[in-house]
Design a protein around this motif. Structure first.
Motif, PDB file in Angstrom:
ATOM      1  N   ASP A 128       0.827  -1.210   0.000  1.00 33.40           N
ATOM      2  CA  ASP A 128       0.000   0.000   0.000  1.00 33.40           C
ATOM      3  C   ASP A 128       0.862   1.262   0.000  1.00 33.40           C
ATOM      4  O   ASP A 128       0.561   2.226  -0.710  1.00 33.40           O
ATOM      5  CB  ASP A 128      -0.938   0.010   1.207  1.00 33.40           C
ATOM      6  N   GLU A 129       1.950   1.242   0.770  1.00 29.16           N
ATOM      7  CA  GLU A 129       2.867   2.392   0.797  1.00 29.16           C
ATOM      8  C   GLU A 129       3.492   2.630  -0.575  1.00 29.16           C
ATOM      9  O   GLU A 129       3.581   3.772  -1.031  1.00 29.16           O
ATOM     10  CB  GLU A 129       3.976   2.162   1.828  1.00 29.16           C
ATOM     11  N   HIS A 130       3.932   1.562  -1.222  1.00 30.93           N
ATOM     12  CA  HIS A 130       4.566   1.719  -2.528  1.00 30.93           C
ATOM     13  C   HIS A 130       3.563   2.161  -3.594  1.00 30.93           C
ATOM     14  O   HIS A 130       3.900   2.963  -4.464  1.00 30.93           O
ATOM     15  CB  HIS A 130       5.263   0.425  -2.939  1.00 30.93           C
ATOM     16  N   LYS A 131       2.335   1.654  -3.516  1.00 31.75           N
ATOM     17  CA  LYS A 131       1.315   2.110  -4.467  1.00 31.75           C
ATOM     18  C   LYS A 131       1.031   3.595  -4.267  1.00 31.75           C
ATOM     19  O   LYS A 131       0.814   4.331  -5.241  1.00 31.75           O
ATOM     20  CB  LYS A 131       0.040   1.283  -4.321  1.00 31.75           C
ATOM     21  N   ALA A 132       1.058   4.049  -3.025  1.00 34.40           N
ATOM     22  CA  ALA A 132       0.869   5.478  -2.745  1.00 34.40           C
ATOM     23  C   ALA A 132       2.032   6.288  -3.316  1.00 34.40           C
ATOM     24  O   ALA A 132       1.829   7.379  -3.863  1.00 34.40           O
ATOM     25  CB  ALA A 132       0.730   5.717  -1.244  1.00 34.40           C
ATOM     26  N   LYS A 133       3.247   5.765  -3.211  1.00 33.31           N
ATOM     27  CA  LYS A 133       4.415   6.455  -3.772  1.00 33.31           C
ATOM     28  C   LYS A 133       4.294   6.570  -5.289  1.00 33.31           C
ATOM     29  O   LYS A 133       4.634   7.603  -5.863  1.00 33.31           O
ATOM     30  CB  LYS A 133       5.706   5.717  -3.418  1.00 33.31           C
TER      31      LYS A 133
ATOM     32  N   GLY B  32       1.494   6.608  -6.980  1.00 32.40           N
ATOM     33  CA  GLY B  32       0.386   7.513  -7.274  1.00 32.40           C
ATOM     34  C   GLY B  32       0.680   8.975  -6.982  1.00 32.40           C
ATOM     35  O   GLY B  32       0.220   9.860  -7.710  1.00 32.40           O
ATOM     36  N   GLU B  33       1.429   9.240  -5.909  1.00 26.20           N
ATOM     37  CA  GLU B  33       1.735  10.611  -5.509  1.00 26.20           C
ATOM     38  C   GLU B  33       3.185  10.729  -5.039  1.00 26.20           C
ATOM     39  O   GLU B  33       3.442  10.949  -3.852  1.00 26.20           O
ATOM     40  CB  GLU B  33       0.821  11.048  -4.360  1.00 26.20           C
TER      41      GLU B  33
ATOM     42  N   ARG C 114       4.422  13.623  -2.730  1.00 24.34           N
ATOM     43  CA  ARG C 114       4.046  13.602  -1.321  1.00 24.34           C
ATOM     44  C   ARG C 114       5.160  12.983  -0.473  1.00 24.34           C
ATOM     45  O   ARG C 114       5.381  13.372   0.677  1.00 24.34           O
ATOM     46  CB  ARG C 114       2.756  12.811  -1.154  1.00 24.34           C
TER      47      ARG C 114
END
Length: 112
Positions: free
Chosen positions: A56-61, A63-64, A67
């Protein structure tokens, strides 16, 4: 050289180390992880939860990225692509490990 959390650095001329995991294929066999066979159900569940969180952390990275890396816009396209490629490889490796954990948990349930 820029340095980021968890010891990540941007360096030049780094060969693609990959994860060395095989999986999928035509048979759909994800392989066996001998380490998982020696873990308790509690340890397997914790590992699965931790891996899911990292995914989930890597998918957030992906995507954004700004941030997580405010200087993202200052990176070259090659550097940006390297980060994204690295994150995707790690996601794939962790998804393979989760599938192996699930397979081990299912085997234990089937064995009674």
């Amino acid at each position: 050289m820029a340095v980021f959390g968890e010891g990540h650095k941007i360096v030049d001329n780094v060969p693609d180390g990959g994860q060395g995991l095989t999986g999928g294929g035509e048979s759909g066999n994800i392989g066996v992880n001998k380490q998982h066979a020696s873990m308790t159900v509690k340890q397997l569940s914790k590992s699965r939860k931790t891996l899911t969180k990292r995914i989930d952390e890597h998918k957030a990275k992906i995507g954004e990225p700004k941030r997580f890396y405010p200087e993202w816009d200052s990176f070259s396209d090659v550097q940006k692509g390297g980060f994204v490629s690295h994150w995707k490889r790690e996601i794939h490796a962790w998804e393979t490990q989760i599938a192996q954990i699930d397979q081990e948990l299912k085997r234990r349930c089937d064995d009674g």
